[in-house]
Design an enzyme around this catalytic site. Structure first.
Site, mmCIF file in Angstrom:
data_model
loop_
_atom_site.group_PDB
_atom_site.id
_atom_site.type_symbol
_atom_site.label_atom_id
_atom_site.label_comp_id
_atom_site.label_asym_id
_atom_site.label_seq_id
_atom_site.Cartn_x
_atom_site.Cartn_y
_atom_site.Cartn_z
ATOM 1 N N GLU A 128 0.829 -1.209 0.000
ATOM 2 C CA GLU A 128 0.000 0.000 0.000
ATOM 3 C C GLU A 128 0.864 1.260 0.000
ATOM 4 O O GLU A 128 0.557 2.235 -0.687
ATOM 5 C CB GLU A 128 -0.916 -0.043 1.232
ATOM 6 C CG GLU A 128 -1.879 1.107 1.384
ATOM 7 C CD GLU A 128 -3.033 1.070 0.393
ATOM 8 O OE1 GLU A 128 -2.803 0.719 -0.771
ATOM 9 O OE2 GLU A 128 -4.158 1.406 0.787
ATOM 10 N N THR A 181 -3.817 8.575 -5.373
ATOM 11 C CA THR A 181 -3.829 8.847 -3.927
ATOM 12 C C THR A 181 -2.654 9.754 -3.551
ATOM 13 O O THR A 181 -2.806 10.663 -2.736
ATOM 14 C CB THR A 181 -3.752 7.521 -3.145
ATOM 15 O OG1 THR A 181 -4.884 6.744 -3.506
ATOM 16 C CG2 THR A 181 -3.777 7.749 -1.644
HETATM 17 N N1 HSE Z 1 -6.853 7.528 3.953
HETATM 18 C C1 HSE Z 1 -6.336 7.481 2.607
HETATM 19 C C2 HSE Z 1 -6.464 8.869 1.995
HETATM 20 C C3 HSE Z 1 -7.116 6.488 1.810
HETATM 21 O O1 HSE Z 1 -7.537 9.453 2.106
HETATM 22 O O2 HSE Z 1 -5.488 9.353 1.419
HETATM 23 C C4 HSE Z 1 -6.663 6.342 0.390
HETATM 24 O O3 HSE Z 1 -7.515 5.425 -0.261
#
Ligand code: HSE
Length: 306
Positions: A128, A181
Protein backbone atom coordinates in the site's frame (compact mmCIF):
# COMPACT_ATOMS: atom_id res chain seq x y z
CA UNK A 1 -2.42 -27.13 -2.18
CA UNK A 2 -0.43 -25.60 -5.03
CA UNK A 3 -2.76 -22.86 -6.14
CA UNK A 4 -5.46 -20.72 -4.61
CA UNK A 5 -8.04 -18.20 -5.81
CA UNK A 6 -9.21 -15.37 -3.57
CA UNK A 7 -11.67 -12.50 -3.83
CA UNK A 8 -10.35 -9.31 -2.27
CA UNK A 9 -12.96 -6.58 -1.88
CA UNK A 10 -13.02 -2.87 -2.64
CA UNK A 11 -13.15 -0.61 0.40
CA UNK A 12 -14.28 2.81 1.54
CA UNK A 13 -11.61 4.48 3.67
CA UNK A 14 -11.90 7.57 5.89
CA UNK A 15 -15.71 7.25 6.15
CA UNK A 16 -16.02 11.06 6.09
CA UNK A 17 -14.68 12.00 9.53
CA UNK A 18 -11.93 9.40 10.05
CA UNK A 19 -9.08 10.29 7.70
CA UNK A 20 -6.55 7.43 7.65
CA UNK A 21 -8.29 5.59 10.50
CA UNK A 22 -11.80 4.41 9.55
CA UNK A 23 -12.84 2.01 6.79
CA UNK A 24 -15.15 -0.77 5.66
CA UNK A 25 -15.29 -2.99 2.60
CA UNK A 26 -17.89 -3.75 -0.06
CA UNK A 27 -19.58 -7.03 -0.89
CA UNK A 28 -19.22 -7.78 -4.58
CA UNK A 29 -16.74 -5.34 -6.08
CA UNK A 30 -13.13 -6.40 -5.88
CA UNK A 31 -10.09 -8.09 -7.36
CA UNK A 32 -9.67 -11.79 -8.03
CA UNK A 33 -6.17 -12.95 -7.20
CA UNK A 34 -4.80 -16.35 -8.17
CA UNK A 35 -1.54 -17.42 -6.57
CA UNK A 36 0.32 -20.58 -7.57
CA UNK A 37 3.44 -22.14 -6.15
CA UNK A 38 6.31 -22.39 -8.60
CA UNK A 39 9.72 -24.02 -8.75
CA UNK A 40 11.29 -20.73 -9.78
CA UNK A 41 12.17 -18.94 -6.55
CA UNK A 42 10.92 -15.41 -5.97
CA UNK A 43 7.64 -13.65 -6.65
CA UNK A 44 6.43 -13.08 -10.20
CA UNK A 45 3.43 -11.37 -11.69
CA UNK A 46 2.19 -13.93 -14.22
CA UNK A 47 -0.64 -11.82 -15.62
CA UNK A 48 -2.75 -8.75 -15.09
CA UNK A 49 -6.19 -8.17 -16.56
CA UNK A 50 -9.14 -5.83 -16.05
CA UNK A 51 -7.14 -2.68 -15.46
CA UNK A 52 -3.50 -1.86 -16.03
CA UNK A 53 -1.07 -2.21 -13.13
CA UNK A 54 2.70 -2.79 -13.29
CA UNK A 55 3.90 -6.34 -14.00
CA UNK A 56 7.39 -5.60 -12.70
CA UNK A 57 7.35 -7.29 -9.27
CA UNK A 58 9.29 -4.39 -7.73
CA UNK A 59 6.54 -1.98 -8.76
CA UNK A 60 3.46 -4.10 -8.17
CA UNK A 61 1.75 -3.70 -4.78
CA UNK A 62 0.82 -7.40 -4.61
CA UNK A 63 4.34 -8.75 -5.14
CA UNK A 64 5.92 -6.08 -2.93
CA UNK A 65 3.56 -7.11 -0.11
CA UNK A 66 4.33 -10.81 -0.63
CA UNK A 67 8.08 -10.11 -0.66
CA UNK A 68 7.69 -8.36 2.70
CA UNK A 69 5.93 -11.44 4.09
CA UNK A 70 8.60 -13.78 2.72
CA UNK A 71 11.37 -11.78 4.43
CA UNK A 72 9.79 -12.97 7.70
CA UNK A 73 9.15 -16.48 6.36
CA UNK A 74 11.96 -17.43 3.99
CA UNK A 75 11.17 -20.34 1.64
CA UNK A 76 12.65 -21.84 -1.51
CA UNK A 77 9.16 -21.98 -3.03
CA UNK A 78 8.41 -19.37 -5.67
CA UNK A 79 5.02 -17.74 -6.24
CA UNK A 80 3.24 -16.66 -9.41
CA UNK A 81 0.48 -14.10 -9.04
CA UNK A 82 -2.35 -13.57 -11.52
CA UNK A 83 -4.36 -10.43 -10.90
CA UNK A 84 -7.84 -9.89 -12.32
CA UNK A 85 -8.51 -6.30 -11.38
CA UNK A 86 -12.12 -5.50 -10.70
CA UNK A 87 -11.24 -2.15 -9.12
CA UNK A 88 -9.81 0.64 -11.22
CA UNK A 89 -6.58 2.08 -9.81
CA UNK A 90 -7.01 5.68 -8.68
CA UNK A 91 -10.72 5.20 -7.97
CA UNK A 92 -10.76 5.83 -4.21
CA UNK A 93 -12.08 2.32 -3.70
CA UNK A 94 -8.94 0.71 -2.31
CA UNK A 95 -7.64 -0.81 -5.52
CA UNK A 96 -4.08 -1.26 -4.30
CA UNK A 97 -5.23 -2.48 -0.87
CA UNK A 98 -7.34 -5.19 -2.50
CA UNK A 99 -4.41 -6.50 -4.56
CA UNK A 100 -1.91 -6.32 -1.70
CA UNK A 101 -4.26 -7.99 0.80
CA UNK A 102 -5.42 -10.64 -1.66
CA UNK A 103 -1.85 -11.64 -2.49
CA UNK A 104 -0.57 -11.92 1.10
CA UNK A 105 -3.75 -13.71 2.19
CA UNK A 106 -3.33 -16.29 -0.60
CA UNK A 107 0.40 -16.81 -0.04
CA UNK A 108 -0.15 -17.22 3.70
CA UNK A 109 -2.67 -19.99 3.01
CA UNK A 110 -0.33 -21.70 0.54
CA UNK A 111 2.36 -21.66 3.24
CA UNK A 112 0.01 -23.36 5.74
CA UNK A 113 -1.07 -20.15 7.53
CA UNK A 114 2.04 -19.27 9.58
CA UNK A 115 0.53 -15.81 10.10
CA UNK A 116 -2.81 -14.63 11.51
CA UNK A 117 -5.08 -12.34 9.50
CA UNK A 118 -3.98 -9.45 11.72
CA UNK A 119 -0.28 -10.20 11.05
CA UNK A 120 -0.94 -9.83 7.33
CA UNK A 121 -1.81 -6.14 7.66
CA UNK A 122 1.85 -5.33 8.30
CA UNK A 123 2.92 -6.97 5.03
CA UNK A 124 0.06 -5.57 2.95
CA UNK A 125 1.08 -2.14 4.28
CA UNK A 126 4.38 -2.43 2.38
CA UNK A 127 2.44 -2.76 -0.88
CA UNK A 128 0.00 0.00 0.00
CA UNK A 129 2.85 2.41 0.82
CA UNK A 130 4.24 1.87 -2.66
CA UNK A 131 0.95 3.02 -4.18
CA UNK A 132 0.26 6.09 -2.10
CA UNK A 133 3.76 7.13 -1.10
CA UNK A 134 2.74 7.08 2.56
CA UNK A 135 1.74 4.49 5.12
CA UNK A 136 -1.93 4.15 5.96
CA UNK A 137 -3.92 1.02 6.77
CA UNK A 138 -7.50 2.29 6.64
CA UNK A 139 -8.26 0.32 3.45
CA UNK A 140 -6.16 -2.71 4.40
CA UNK A 141 -7.69 -3.30 7.82
CA UNK A 142 -11.30 -3.87 6.69
CA UNK A 143 -10.17 -5.95 3.70
CA UNK A 144 -8.17 -8.29 5.94
CA UNK A 145 -10.50 -8.35 8.95
CA UNK A 146 -13.90 -7.61 7.38
CA UNK A 147 -16.51 -5.24 8.79
CA UNK A 148 -15.92 -1.70 9.96
CA UNK A 149 -12.44 -1.04 11.37
CA UNK A 150 -10.53 1.69 13.15
CA UNK A 151 -6.76 1.94 12.85
CA UNK A 152 -5.53 3.29 16.19
CA UNK A 153 -1.87 2.98 15.23
CA UNK A 154 0.33 1.70 12.43
CA UNK A 155 3.64 2.14 14.27
CA UNK A 156 2.70 -0.73 16.53
CA UNK A 157 -0.18 -2.04 14.44
CA UNK A 158 -3.31 -1.65 16.55
CA UNK A 159 -6.65 -2.19 14.81
CA UNK A 160 -10.07 -2.13 16.44
CA UNK A 161 -12.93 -4.07 14.85
CA UNK A 162 -16.18 -2.13 15.15
CA UNK A 163 -19.72 -3.47 14.88
CA UNK A 164 -22.02 -2.20 12.15
CA UNK A 165 -25.80 -2.46 11.87
CA UNK A 166 -27.04 -5.01 9.33
CA UNK A 167 -29.27 -2.55 7.53
CA UNK A 168 -26.53 0.01 7.02
CA UNK A 169 -26.20 0.15 3.23
CA UNK A 170 -23.66 2.03 1.15
CA UNK A 171 -24.32 3.61 -2.25
CA UNK A 172 -21.20 4.35 -4.27
CA UNK A 173 -20.78 6.47 -7.38
CA UNK A 174 -17.43 6.22 -9.12
CA UNK A 175 -16.75 8.83 -11.82
CA UNK A 176 -14.26 7.19 -14.17
CA UNK A 177 -11.40 9.61 -13.89
CA UNK A 178 -8.13 8.58 -12.31
CA UNK A 179 -7.09 10.38 -9.15
CA UNK A 180 -3.81 9.20 -7.71
CA UNK A 181 -3.83 8.85 -3.93
CA UNK A 182 -0.32 10.33 -3.82
CA UNK A 183 -1.61 13.50 -5.51
CA UNK A 184 -4.77 13.66 -3.38
CA UNK A 185 -2.55 13.45 -0.30
CA UNK A 186 0.05 15.92 -1.56
CA UNK A 187 -2.53 18.73 -1.89
CA UNK A 188 -3.72 18.42 1.72
CA UNK A 189 -2.88 21.15 4.18
CA UNK A 190 -0.14 20.02 6.56
CA UNK A 191 -1.67 21.80 9.53
CA UNK A 192 -5.19 21.67 10.94
CA UNK A 193 -6.88 24.40 12.95
CA UNK A 194 -7.46 23.30 16.53
CA UNK A 195 -11.12 24.29 16.15
CA UNK A 196 -11.49 21.87 13.20
CA UNK A 197 -9.53 19.11 14.92
CA UNK A 198 -11.85 19.30 17.93
CA UNK A 199 -14.96 18.99 15.74
CA UNK A 200 -13.37 16.14 13.78
CA UNK A 201 -12.35 13.94 16.70
CA UNK A 202 -15.68 14.58 18.37
CA UNK A 203 -17.30 13.15 15.24
CA UNK A 204 -15.02 10.10 15.13
CA UNK A 205 -15.86 9.28 18.75
CA UNK A 206 -19.56 9.85 18.13
CA UNK A 207 -19.54 7.68 15.00
CA UNK A 208 -17.92 4.80 16.90
CA UNK A 209 -20.54 5.14 19.62
CA UNK A 210 -23.32 5.24 17.00
CA UNK A 211 -22.06 1.98 15.47
CA UNK A 212 -22.15 0.26 18.86
CA UNK A 213 -25.56 1.56 19.82
CA UNK A 214 -27.08 1.48 16.31
CA UNK A 215 -28.04 5.10 16.80
CA UNK A 216 -28.69 6.23 13.22
CA UNK A 217 -29.36 9.84 14.10
CA UNK A 218 -26.05 10.14 15.90
CA UNK A 219 -24.36 8.33 13.01
CA UNK A 220 -25.86 10.87 10.66
CA UNK A 221 -24.71 13.86 12.74
CA UNK A 222 -21.19 12.41 12.93
CA UNK A 223 -20.66 12.01 9.19
CA UNK A 224 -19.08 15.42 8.65
CA UNK A 225 -15.55 16.23 7.57
CA UNK A 226 -14.03 19.59 8.51
CA UNK A 227 -10.45 18.66 7.65
CA UNK A 228 -10.09 16.84 4.33
CA UNK A 229 -13.28 17.43 2.34
CA UNK A 230 -12.86 21.22 1.97
CA UNK A 231 -9.62 20.60 0.01
CA UNK A 232 -10.35 17.37 -1.84
CA UNK A 233 -13.93 18.10 -2.85
CA UNK A 234 -12.68 20.38 -5.61
CA UNK A 235 -11.11 17.39 -7.37
CA UNK A 236 -14.49 15.68 -7.71
CA UNK A 237 -16.89 16.62 -10.50
CA UNK A 238 -20.26 17.90 -9.22
CA UNK A 239 -19.27 17.26 -5.60
CA UNK A 240 -21.80 19.68 -4.11
CA UNK A 241 -24.62 18.37 -6.31
CA UNK A 242 -23.78 14.76 -5.42
CA UNK A 243 -23.83 15.59 -1.72
CA UNK A 244 -27.04 17.55 -1.99
CA UNK A 245 -28.79 14.75 -3.93
CA UNK A 246 -27.63 12.08 -1.45
CA UNK A 247 -28.75 13.94 1.65
CA UNK A 248 -32.04 15.16 0.22
CA UNK A 249 -32.89 11.59 -0.83
CA UNK A 250 -32.57 10.38 2.74
CA UNK A 251 -28.93 9.34 3.14
CA UNK A 252 -27.60 9.44 6.70
CA UNK A 253 -24.37 10.91 5.44
CA UNK A 254 -22.10 11.36 2.46
CA UNK A 255 -18.40 11.65 1.78
CA UNK A 256 -15.44 11.08 -0.49
CA UNK A 257 -14.50 7.40 -0.65
CA UNK A 258 -10.83 7.24 0.33
CA UNK A 259 -8.99 9.80 -1.73
CA UNK A 260 -11.70 9.89 -4.44
CA UNK A 261 -12.98 10.43 -7.06
CA UNK A 262 -15.54 7.82 -5.89
CA UNK A 263 -18.07 9.16 -3.38
CA UNK A 264 -20.32 7.20 -1.06
CA UNK A 265 -23.47 7.66 0.99
CA UNK A 266 -24.64 5.58 3.94
CA UNK A 267 -28.35 4.85 4.32
CA UNK A 268 -30.59 2.81 6.53
CA UNK A 269 -32.08 0.04 4.37
CA UNK A 270 -31.82 -1.04 0.74
CA UNK A 271 -34.77 1.03 -0.47
CA UNK A 272 -33.34 4.35 0.67
CA UNK A 273 -29.87 3.37 -0.54
CA UNK A 274 -31.31 2.63 -3.98
CA UNK A 275 -33.06 5.97 -4.30
CA UNK A 276 -29.96 7.77 -2.96
CA UNK A 277 -27.93 6.07 -5.68
CA UNK A 278 -30.40 7.10 -8.37
CA UNK A 279 -30.38 10.70 -7.19
CA UNK A 280 -26.59 10.81 -7.05
CA UNK A 281 -26.31 9.44 -10.57
CA UNK A 282 -28.73 12.16 -11.75
CA UNK A 283 -26.15 14.71 -10.59
CA UNK A 284 -23.58 13.25 -13.00
CA UNK A 285 -25.93 12.53 -15.91
CA UNK A 286 -25.53 15.98 -17.54
CA UNK A 287 -21.73 15.53 -17.71
CA UNK A 288 -19.94 13.78 -20.52
CA UNK A 289 -18.38 11.39 -18.03
CA UNK A 290 -18.70 7.64 -17.53
CA UNK A 291 -19.39 6.48 -14.02
CA UNK A 292 -20.13 3.24 -12.17
CA UNK A 293 -22.70 2.77 -9.41
CA UNK A 294 -22.69 0.18 -6.63
CA UNK A 295 -24.91 -0.71 -3.70
CA UNK A 296 -23.56 -2.88 -0.92
CA UNK A 297 -23.98 -3.84 2.69
CA UNK A 298 -20.89 -3.74 4.90
CA UNK A 299 -18.87 -6.83 3.98
CA UNK A 300 -18.28 -8.59 7.30
CA UNK A 301 -15.87 -11.19 5.93
CA UNK A 302 -13.25 -9.29 3.96
CA UNK A 303 -10.84 -11.18 1.71
CA UNK A 304 -11.89 -14.81 1.15
CA UNK A 305 -11.13 -17.96 -0.79
CA UNK A 306 -13.45 -18.56 -3.75
N1 HSE B 1 -6.85 7.53 3.95
C1 HSE B 1 -6.34 7.48 2.61
C2 HSE B 1 -6.46 8.87 2.00
C3 HSE B 1 -7.12 6.49 1.81
O1 HSE B 1 -7.54 9.45 2.11
O2 HSE B 1 -5.49 9.35 1.42
C4 HSE B 1 -6.66 6.34 0.39
O3 HSE B 1 -7.52 5.43 -0.26
Amino acid sequence: MDSIVVFSPASVANVTCGFDVLGFCLDHVGDKIIVSKSNTPGVHIASVSGFRVPVNPKQNVASVAVEALLRDYPTSTGFEIEIEKGIKPGSGLGSSAASACGAVFAVNLLLGSPFSRRDLIKYALEGESLASGERHADNLAPVILGGFTLVRSIDEIDIIELPSPEDLIVSVVHPKIELKTSYARAILKKEVLLRDAVRQWANVGALVSALYTQDYRLLSRSLQDFVIEPTRSMLIPEFDALKHEAISSGALGFGISGSGPAVFALSQGQKTAQSVLQSMSKALDPLDLDFDCYISSINQQGVRVI
